[in-house]
Scaffold this motif. Structure first.
Motif, PDB file in Angstrom:
ATOM      1  N   GLU A 237      38.415  -7.088   0.060  1.00 56.94           N
ATOM      2  CA  GLU A 237      39.454  -6.907  -0.616  1.00 56.94           C
ATOM      3  C   GLU A 237      39.938  -5.569  -0.566  1.00 56.94           C
ATOM      4  O   GLU A 237      41.189  -5.160  -1.274  1.00 56.94           O
ATOM      5  N   GLU A 238      39.228  -4.606   0.080  1.00 51.15           N
ATOM      6  CA  GLU A 238      39.621  -3.212   0.484  1.00 51.15           C
ATOM      7  C   GLU A 238      39.746  -2.401  -0.900  1.00 51.15           C
ATOM      8  O   GLU A 238      40.599  -1.656  -1.402  1.00 51.15           O
ATOM      9  N   LEU A 239      38.767  -2.615  -1.805  1.00 45.74           N
ATOM     10  CA  LEU A 239      38.729  -2.066  -3.065  1.00 45.74           C
ATOM     11  C   LEU A 239      37.736  -0.718  -2.947  1.00 45.74           C
ATOM     12  O   LEU A 239      37.444  -0.046  -3.778  1.00 45.74           O
ATOM     13  N   TYR A 240      36.977  -0.367  -1.797  1.00 47.41           N
ATOM     14  CA  TYR A 240      36.240   0.619  -1.853  1.00 47.41           C
ATOM     15  C   TYR A 240      37.077   2.083  -1.619  1.00 47.41           C
ATOM     16  O   TYR A 240      38.173   1.889  -1.435  1.00 47.41           O
ATOM     17  N   ASP A 241      36.253   3.099  -1.660  1.00 51.01           N
ATOM     18  CA  ASP A 241      36.840   4.370  -1.678  1.00 51.01           C
ATOM     19  C   ASP A 241      37.059   4.648   0.079  1.00 51.01           C
ATOM     20  O   ASP A 241      36.077   5.189   0.626  1.00 51.01           O
ATOM     21  N   LYS A 242      38.294   4.485   0.301  1.00 49.01           N
ATOM     22  CA  LYS A 242      38.629   4.881   1.615  1.00 49.01           C
ATOM     23  C   LYS A 242      38.021   6.201   2.261  1.00 49.01           C
ATOM     24  O   LYS A 242      37.691   6.281   3.294  1.00 49.01           O
ATOM     25  N   ASP A 243      38.411   7.108   1.508  1.00 48.28           N
ATOM     26  CA  ASP A 243      37.981   8.832   1.759  1.00 48.28           C
ATOM     27  C   ASP A 243      36.864   8.937   1.993  1.00 48.28           C
ATOM     28  O   ASP A 243      36.137   9.331   3.030  1.00 48.28           O
ATOM     29  N   PHE A 244      35.954   8.479   0.941  1.00 47.02           N
ATOM     30  CA  PHE A 244      34.680   8.720   1.190  1.00 47.02           C
ATOM     31  C   PHE A 244      33.841   7.907   2.203  1.00 47.02           C
ATOM     32  O   PHE A 244      33.013   8.417   2.949  1.00 47.02           O
ATOM     33  N   VAL A 245      34.291   6.619   2.250  1.00 41.07           N
ATOM     34  CA  VAL A 245      33.656   5.684   3.447  1.00 41.07           C
ATOM     35  C   VAL A 245      34.118   6.560   4.787  1.00 41.07           C
ATOM     36  O   VAL A 245      33.118   6.494   5.662  1.00 41.07           O
ATOM     37  N   ASN A 247      34.735   9.358   5.583  1.00 40.29           N
ATOM     38  CA  ASN A 247      34.323  10.820   5.832  1.00 40.29           C
ATOM     39  C   ASN A 247      32.863  11.092   5.685  1.00 40.29           C
ATOM     40  O   ASN A 247      32.167  12.079   6.310  1.00 40.29           O
ATOM     41  N   TYR A 248      32.185  10.204   4.838  1.00 31.88           N
ATOM     42  CA  TYR A 248      30.797  10.445   4.551  1.00 31.88           C
ATOM     43  C   TYR A 248      29.806   9.275   4.547  1.00 31.88           C
ATOM     44  O   TYR A 248      28.876   9.469   3.998  1.00 31.88           O
ATOM     45  N   THR A 249      30.131   8.575   5.614  1.00 32.90           N
ATOM     46  CA  THR A 249      29.297   7.161   5.583  1.00 32.90           C
ATOM     47  C   THR A 249      29.179   6.752   7.018  1.00 32.90           C
ATOM     48  O   THR A 249      30.234   7.264   7.678  1.00 32.90           O
ATOM     49  N   TYR A 250      27.966   6.343   7.357  1.00 28.03           N
ATOM     50  CA  TYR A 250      27.722   5.893   8.792  1.00 28.03           C
ATOM     51  C   TYR A 250      27.553   4.587   8.699  1.00 28.03           C
ATOM     52  O   TYR A 250      26.528   3.836   7.812  1.00 28.03           O
ATOM     53  N   GLY A 251      28.040   3.938   9.720  1.00 28.96           N
ATOM     54  CA  GLY A 251      27.886   2.225   9.792  1.00 28.96           C
ATOM     55  C   GLY A 251      28.661   1.547   9.104  1.00 28.96           C
ATOM     56  O   GLY A 251      28.491   0.204   8.822  1.00 28.96           O
ATOM     57  N   PHE A 252      29.687   1.968   8.577  1.00 30.08           N
ATOM     58  CA  PHE A 252      30.524   1.170   7.592  1.00 30.08           C
ATOM     59  C   PHE A 252      31.245  -0.062   8.381  1.00 30.08           C
ATOM     60  O   PHE A 252      30.898  -1.167   7.809  1.00 30.08           O
ATOM     61  N   GLU A 253      31.610   0.070   9.526  1.00 33.79           N
ATOM     62  CA  GLU A 253      32.150  -1.067  10.476  1.00 33.79           C
ATOM     63  C   GLU A 253      31.070  -2.199  10.624  1.00 33.79           C
ATOM     64  O   GLU A 253      31.447  -3.427  10.635  1.00 33.79           O
ATOM     65  N   ASP A 254      29.764  -1.776  10.972  1.00 35.81           N
ATOM     66  CA  ASP A 254      28.906  -2.557  11.094  1.00 35.81           C
ATOM     67  C   ASP A 254      28.418  -3.424   9.716  1.00 35.81           C
ATOM     68  O   ASP A 254      28.169  -4.692   9.869  1.00 35.81           O
ATOM     69  N   LEU A 255      28.512  -2.773   8.731  1.00 34.93           N
ATOM     70  CA  LEU A 255      28.109  -3.374   7.450  1.00 34.93           C
ATOM     71  C   LEU A 255      29.199  -4.475   7.007  1.00 34.93           C
ATOM     72  O   LEU A 255      28.898  -5.318   6.555  1.00 34.93           O
ATOM     73  N   ALA A 256      30.422  -3.823   7.373  1.00 34.62           N
ATOM     74  CA  ALA A 256      31.744  -4.744   7.088  1.00 34.62           C
ATOM     75  C   ALA A 256      31.556  -6.208   7.687  1.00 34.62           C
ATOM     76  O   ALA A 256      31.827  -7.198   7.295  1.00 34.62           O
ATOM     77  N   LEU A 315      26.176  -0.070  -2.415  1.00 31.99           N
ATOM     78  CA  LEU A 315      27.328  -0.421  -3.201  1.00 31.99           C
ATOM     79  C   LEU A 315      27.655   0.695  -4.170  1.00 31.99           C
ATOM     80  O   LEU A 315      28.931   0.814  -4.081  1.00 31.99           O
ATOM     81  N   MET A 316      26.852   1.778  -4.420  1.00 33.31           N
ATOM     82  CA  MET A 316      26.922   3.000  -5.035  1.00 33.31           C
ATOM     83  C   MET A 316      28.151   3.936  -4.118  1.00 33.31           C
ATOM     84  O   MET A 316      28.900   4.298  -4.408  1.00 33.31           O
ATOM     85  N   ALA A 317      27.662   3.703  -2.886  1.00 35.78           N
ATOM     86  CA  ALA A 317      28.203   4.489  -1.755  1.00 35.78           C
ATOM     87  C   ALA A 317      29.725   4.288  -1.555  1.00 35.78           C
ATOM     88  O   ALA A 317      30.795   5.124  -1.727  1.00 35.78           O
ATOM     89  N   ILE A 318      29.929   3.113  -1.266  1.00 31.84           N
ATOM     90  CA  ILE A 318      31.155   2.638  -0.889  1.00 31.84           C
ATOM     91  C   ILE A 318      32.436   2.473  -1.839  1.00 31.84           C
ATOM     92  O   ILE A 318      33.454   2.646  -1.776  1.00 31.84           O
ATOM     93  N   THR A 319      31.654   2.593  -3.225  1.00 30.85           N
ATOM     94  CA  THR A 319      32.744   2.654  -4.249  1.00 30.85           C
ATOM     95  C   THR A 319      32.880   4.265  -4.699  1.00 30.85           C
ATOM     96  O   THR A 319      33.746   4.584  -5.928  1.00 30.85           O
ATOM     97  N   GLY A 320      32.070   5.143  -4.026  1.00 28.06           N
ATOM     98  CA  GLY A 320      32.502   6.602  -4.311  1.00 28.06           C
ATOM     99  C   GLY A 320      31.761   6.874  -5.444  1.00 28.06           C
ATOM    100  O   GLY A 320      32.189   8.204  -6.317  1.00 28.06           O
TER     101      GLY A 320
END
Length: 692
Positions: A237-245, A247-256, A315-320
């Motif tokens: 539902e694209e409720l995640y913190d897009k800027d944080f994801v 710039n500051y995460t690794y592997g988001f597309e794999d997780l998605a 969960l903590m990370a992708i929500t910023g």
């Protein structure tokens, strides 16, 4: 003239990790009243019942008051009184004898949860002696969350309940009953009073669940599935913190891609939670800015703990919500001596390669030995023989999974020494028993080394019995006998000075302050990134192949497969009146919870012909115990919740105080372990129940 009451400030200890500030009233070297300190950093006047009666631990007529040497067969209950020099000399001689024959690693040094500075003096003793094997409860307590955090985001994410937060997601945590690692009930209640929303994830309808906006009564053993369901909703539902994801995460597309299989509909079939409730809870958490995820010890009680903890950090990370006030923070220590220096880690540089866990490929940074591997080494000599044990602040015969295996291991050891305040089932198996001073009878420091960015002063309030020594003193004197004396202090209280010296304080000055807290450093990642190999939050682990870890969290199966012969699911809950197996001998606490009880839903009780107060037999494939039925609808009809830590101080010492009768760990097994931490299934076990 009659002495007036003298009020002393300290912090609660050895009742749980909480650390409530206390005011202790003293008269004629006796504690006459304990109340909460309104200025306490963690509690602001709040304290629980067991904290208020905690001084009763000191005056029991059966308290251990002098060193004992076994005079009969091990566990027979026959003792002779000996002097301190005799007890220390004999212990040292036996440990050195084992070291000479098998090597230093053949001695295990045992502790429970960190209760004070003694935990780290024990690690120092093991390191200086040359043993890599500190045997502790960390496989099922704290370390899985902490170490998973270190691998995922570079720190242990602590729920920040000191700053305003919009929502608390309490996952397997009930701090209205048991406080843990600085997360005090008063902090949670204060947030709720100010309008903070609350989601509770728990198989039991706890006191906290009663206050929640949403209660998710999940099927025991399905925490990873539910967390992955949350991730599915938030990402899809694209409720995640897009800027944080970005710039500051690794592997988001794999997780998605990975979480597409964990839709609320799919997860609902596993967890018993309706899809619409999963969606509502996930949306609430994602929308709250900030939100604190308060995760509890119960997450760490089955073989799938790594997946559960990884999912929740993601969960903590992708929500910023990482490193923000009111979210989950990196709690920085004040200026104090570092753990490595304190425990003399430099003297055992190959510890990681030599410790028992390394032979079973436990996850890097898990620096204590899971009890399952210790017992395997004792009973099978695999991967090498272990023949001696020195333990304190722990009761393995009741506290470790698979109690019968523990009994066999302790029966077969060449030498066992235990430091205790009271004769426990484990102490009854020892060759030497040391009587200890307890809280209020010694100077100590709380919260050192447990990742919450603070230390708490615990000054001595009253004098101990003449021959009762603090654990730190015992180990300091034992250390001089088994290793070079220059590595130890002339006065054991110098360890306290060591810790606070970098802050420019003496211990007395530290006591006057009450506590030291590290600096708040929010969003430090914007300047320095995260302390991971990629410099980002690793939603997909970059080190997975190197360390043979799962790159992404998953849910494949329940901790134990369903069994038609054992149709119910067995869980447990800690009692607000005890600390696991401790203090069944404190009269005021025992009166509050006199017998071990098992919670059974009314439908289940009726089907089994069980009434409230009946004696019932709980059985798993591994054993049977007896507890008292408590018929209540706070559990699901397919779930029973039994009491932990039970033994009977009033029982026969020759039978180690009836430790088999009602002990939950007679029902557990170490036949199946989580690879990352050596964690057994302490919960979520197929069982059945019948009236005795």
């Amino acid at each position: 003239m009659e002495e007036e009451i003298r009020w002393v400030k300290t912090h609660c200890a050895r009742m749980d990790h909480g650390g409530c500030g206390l005011l202790v009233g003293v008269k004629d070297n006796k504690i006459i009243q304990i109340k909460g300190d309104p200025e306490g950093y963690l509690n602001r006047g709040y304290t629980c019942y067991k904290g208020r009666v905690s001084a009763d631990r000191l005056a029991h007529p059966n308290r251990l008051r002098y060193p004992l040497k076994r005079a009969g067969e091990r566990g027979e209950g026959k003792w002779q009184r000996i002097s301190w020099d005799e007890a220390l000399d004999e212990t040292a001689a036996n440990l050195l004898k084992i070291k000479e024959k098998y090597g230093a690693r053949a001695v295990g040094f045992g502790v429970g949860m960190p209760k004070g500075l003694e935990h780290f003096v024990m690690i120092r003793l093991a390191n200086i002696f040359g043993s890599p094997n500190v045997v502790a409860s960390q496989d099922v307590c704290h370390a899985p969350r902490e170490v998973t955090g270190l691998h995922t985001c570079g720190f242990y994410p602590v729920a920040d309940l000191h700053n305003p937060t919009s929502l608390i997601l309490s996952w397997a945590s009930n701090n209205l009953s048991t406080n843990e690692e600085g997360q005090i009930a008063g902090l949670t209640l204060g947030q709720i009073k100010k309008g903070t929303r609350l989601i509770v994830v728990d198989p039991r309808r706890t006191e906290l669940a009663e206050r929640a906006d949403l209660w998710l009564q999940l099927k025991p053993g399905t925490a990873p599935a539910l967390a992955l369901g949350f991730l599915h909703v938030i990402i899809e539902e694209e409720l995640y913190d897009k800027d944080f994801v970005e710039n500051y995460t690794y592997g988001f597309e794999d997780l998605a891609r990975h979480i597409k299989q964990y839709s609320p509909e799919a997860v609902s079939e596993v967890t018993w939670i309706p899809p619409e409730l999963i969606r509502e809870a996930a949306r609430m958490y994602a929308a709250a800015k900030p939100a604190a995820l308060q995760w509890g010890n119960a997450i760490e009680h089955d073989v799938n703990v790594f997946d559960a903890a990884r999912s929740l950090v993601c969960l903590m990370a992708i929500t910023g919500n990482l490193e923000v006030p009111g979210g989950n923070i990196n709690a920085h220590d004040p200026k104090i001596m570092g753990l490595g220096e304190f425990v003399r880690a430099d003297l055992i540089p190959d510890k990681r390669k030599q410790m028992l866990g390394a032979y079973h490929s436990t996850i890097p940074r898990l620096m204590t030995v899971p009890p399952a591997y210790f017992r395997q080494a004792v009973l099978e000599g695999n991967p090498y023989p272990v023949r001696g044990y020195y333990g304190m602040c722990t009761n393995p015969l009741v506290a470790w999974a698979d109690s019968q295996v523990t009994y066999e291991a302790f029966s077969s050891l060449d030498f066992v020494a235990v430091a205790e305040i009271f004769m426990t089932p484990t102490a009854a198996m020892a060759d030497i028993v040391f009587p200890v001073a307890h809280q209020y009878e010694m100077n100590d420091i709380g919260h050192y080394g447990i990742g919450h960015g603070m230390i708490l002063a615990r000054p001595r309030i009253v004098d101990p019995p003449e021959e009762c020594w603090p654990d730190i003193k015992i180990m300091n004197e034992l250390g001089k006998r088994v290793s070079p004396a220059e590595l130890w202090h002339d006065d054991f209280e110098e360890f306290l000075e060591d810790v606070v010296r970098p802050a420019g304080l003496t211990y007395r000055e530290f006591v006057a302050r009450g506590y030291l807290k590290g600096p708040d450093r929010f969003r430090l990642y914007e300047e320095k990134g995260f302390r991971t190999p990629t410099g980002k939050v690793e939603l997909k682990l970059s080190t997975a192949e190197k360390f043979k870890l799962k790159p992404l969290p998953e849910f494949i199966s329940l901790p134990q497969e369903p069994d038609s012969e054992f149709p119910l699911i067995l869980i447990s809950a800690k009692s607000r009146y005890y600390l696991l197996s401790s203090y069944r001998w404190v009269d005021k606490l025992r009166r509050k919870r006199p017998q071990p009880t098992v919670e059974i839903h009314p439908e289940t009780a009726k089907a089994c012909g069980i009434s409230d107060g009946d004696q019932v037999v709980i059985a798993t494939r591994y054993g049977e115990i007896v507890q008292t039925a408590k018929v209540t609808d706070i559990v699901h009809p397919d779930v029973i919740s039994a009491s932990l830590g039970w033994w009977f101080p009033e029982g026969n010492e020759k039978e180690q105080f009836e430790w088999r009768k009602s002990n939950f760990n007679m029902l557990t097994s170490v036949g199946k372990l989580g690879r990352e931490f050596g964690t057994p299934n302490l919960k979520n076990i197929p069982c059945r129940i019948r009236k005795l």
